[in-house]
Design a protein around this motif. Structure first.
Motif, PDB file in Angstrom:
ATOM      1  N   LEU A 144       0.794  -1.221   0.000  1.00  0.00           N
ATOM      2  CA  LEU A 144       0.000   0.000   0.000  1.00  0.00           C
ATOM      3  C   LEU A 144       0.835   1.283   0.000  1.00  0.00           C
ATOM      4  N   PHE A 145       2.072   1.177   0.449  1.00  0.00           N
ATOM      5  CA  PHE A 145       2.909   2.371   0.527  1.00  0.00           C
ATOM      6  C   PHE A 145       3.795   2.425  -0.721  1.00  0.00           C
ATOM      7  N   PRO A 146       3.718   3.522  -1.510  1.00  0.00           N
ATOM      8  CA  PRO A 146       4.433   3.587  -2.794  1.00  0.00           C
ATOM      9  C   PRO A 146       5.952   3.515  -2.631  1.00  0.00           C
ATOM     10  N   TYR A 147       6.586   2.815  -3.534  1.00  0.00           N
ATOM     11  CA  TYR A 147       8.025   2.567  -3.469  1.00  0.00           C
ATOM     12  C   TYR A 147       8.845   3.846  -3.462  1.00  0.00           C
ATOM     13  N   TYR A 183      -4.116   5.636   1.489  1.00  0.00           N
ATOM     14  CA  TYR A 183      -5.519   5.597   1.089  1.00  0.00           C
ATOM     15  C   TYR A 183      -5.604   6.338  -0.241  1.00  0.00           C
ATOM     16  N   ASN A 184      -6.730   6.281  -0.903  1.00  0.00           N
ATOM     17  CA  ASN A 184      -6.851   6.901  -2.219  1.00  0.00           C
ATOM     18  C   ASN A 184      -8.131   7.717  -2.287  1.00  0.00           C
ATOM     19  N   ASP A 185      -7.988   9.028  -2.166  1.00  0.00           N
ATOM     20  CA  ASP A 185      -9.141   9.907  -2.222  1.00  0.00           C
ATOM     21  C   ASP A 185      -8.771  11.187  -2.971  1.00  0.00           C
ATOM     22  N   PRO A 186      -9.004  11.226  -4.283  1.00  0.00           N
ATOM     23  CA  PRO A 186      -8.645  12.404  -5.079  1.00  0.00           C
ATOM     24  C   PRO A 186      -9.447  13.655  -4.712  1.00  0.00           C
ATOM     25  N   THR A 187     -10.560  13.482  -3.989  1.00  0.00           N
ATOM     26  CA  THR A 187     -11.354  14.643  -3.574  1.00  0.00           C
ATOM     27  C   THR A 187     -10.824  15.261  -2.285  1.00  0.00           C
ATOM     28  N   LEU A 190      -2.859   8.599  -1.958  1.00  0.00           N
ATOM     29  CA  LEU A 190      -2.443   8.298  -3.331  1.00  0.00           C
ATOM     30  C   LEU A 190      -3.248   9.097  -4.344  1.00  0.00           C
ATOM     31  N   GLY A 191      -4.450   9.506  -3.980  1.00  0.00           N
ATOM     32  CA  GLY A 191      -5.268  10.289  -4.884  1.00  0.00           C
ATOM     33  C   GLY A 191      -4.618  11.604  -5.253  1.00  0.00           C
ATOM     34  N   ASN A 213       0.202  13.820  -8.811  1.00  0.00           N
ATOM     35  CA  ASN A 213       1.262  14.817  -8.872  1.00  0.00           C
ATOM     36  C   ASN A 213       2.631  14.191  -9.157  1.00  0.00           C
ATOM     37  N   HIS A 214       2.807  12.943  -8.721  1.00  0.00           N
ATOM     38  CA  HIS A 214       4.091  12.285  -8.979  1.00  0.00           C
ATOM     39  C   HIS A 214       4.277  12.015 -10.467  1.00  0.00           C
TER      40      HIS A 214
END
Length: 281
Positions: free
Chosen positions: A117-120, A158-162, A186-187, A192-193
């Motif tokens: 879940l945690f980006p590399y 977590y993933n929440d683009p809002t 991550l949203g 942005n990455h």
């Protein structure tokens, strides 16, 4: 001309109506949120609002997790009860807890980084942030563990683009335990990455991780709110005007920090670490 006047009047009335509806909805949402807070947690809500100076409108209650959220900061709803009714660590050289501030008395903190879940691309920044905090005090020790069940702190996402927050971090629970969660959004970060590259540098990610770890230890934003100030540190107005005044500023800047092992703690940060955990000179 008359048509234009009529059209303008209609637009004005429609705008006024929409604005009134927005205000009414906001008021109702606020009341609804307030109604959802169980009586046993209202003291924590008032603690955050009155003692820590966080505006009530900035605080939301999550019934499922029993937490209060204010921007990137998460507080357990049982915070007030923990502070008031849990036997406190004696105050010697470190200010563990009081009604206004809650620090962790855990000197050896095990953290679990969830690789699924945690980006590399945040692994390195997190490890360096841990290194810097570990080197700041003899009473701060973060150690990575592969055993999730044994960890005091879980690092995932977590993933929440809002949600505009880059990250959400739980602060100490008021019973001596360190804040137990760091969640990267991550949203925001993925977008942005890969697209905007707003936080493309490792140094920017490093500061975000240092900021998050600071929250788990009990530090609030240096440039916000009117709550109790740590003795000897500048007031929020100073930090609002000085981007490099603290790693706990609500908007962080690199300010020279990097993957070079050189500690660049500001005088304000050193004072805060000294007061909370005893700074390692």
């Amino acid at each position: 001309m008359k048509k234009n006047a009529i059209l303008s009047t209609c637009v004005l009335l429609l705008t006024t109506l929409l604005f009134s509806c927005q205000k009414e909805t906001s008021r109702n949402m606020s009341e609804h949120t307030k109604e959802k807070i169980p009586d046993e947690y209202l003291n924590t809500f008032n603690l955050l609002k009155n003692e820590k100076g966080i505006p009530a409108a900035s605080i939301s209650y999550e019934a499922q997790t029993k937490e209060f959220i204010a921007g990137d900061m998460v507080f357990t709803a049982a915070l007030y009860n923990n502070i008031m009714y849990t036997q406190q660590h004696p105050k010697t050289e470190q200010q563990w807890n009081n009604v206004f501030v809650s620090y962790a008395s855990s000197q050896h903190i095990l953290y679990y980084l969830d690789p699924s879940l945690f980006p590399y691309y945040y692994f390195g920044p997190l490890e360096w942030a841990v290194w810097y905090w570990n080197g700041s005090s003899p009473n701060i020790s973060f150690t990575r563990t592969g055993d999730r069940s044994a960890a005091n702190l879980i690092v995932d996402s977590y993933n929440d683009p809002t949600d505009s927050s880059w990250i959400r971090t739980t602060l100490p629970a008021g019973n001596g335990n360190v804040g137990n969660r760091i969640r990267l959004n991550l949203g925001v970060n993925e977008r942005n990455h890969y697209v905007n590259h707003i936080t493309s540098s490792n140094e920017e990610k490093l500061l975000l991780m240092m900021h998050a770890l600071g929250h788990t230890l009990g530090y609030l934003h240096a440039d916000q709110y009117a709550g109790l100030l740590i003795p000897g540190t500048p007031d929020p107005a100073f930090h609002q005007a000085n981007a490099c005044g603290s790693v706990m500023r609500s908007v962080t800047y690199v300010c020279g920090w990097g993957y070079d092992g050189i500690k660049r703690w500001s005088p304000s940060d050193i004072t805060a670490i000294q007061w909370g955990y005893r700074y390692k000179y």
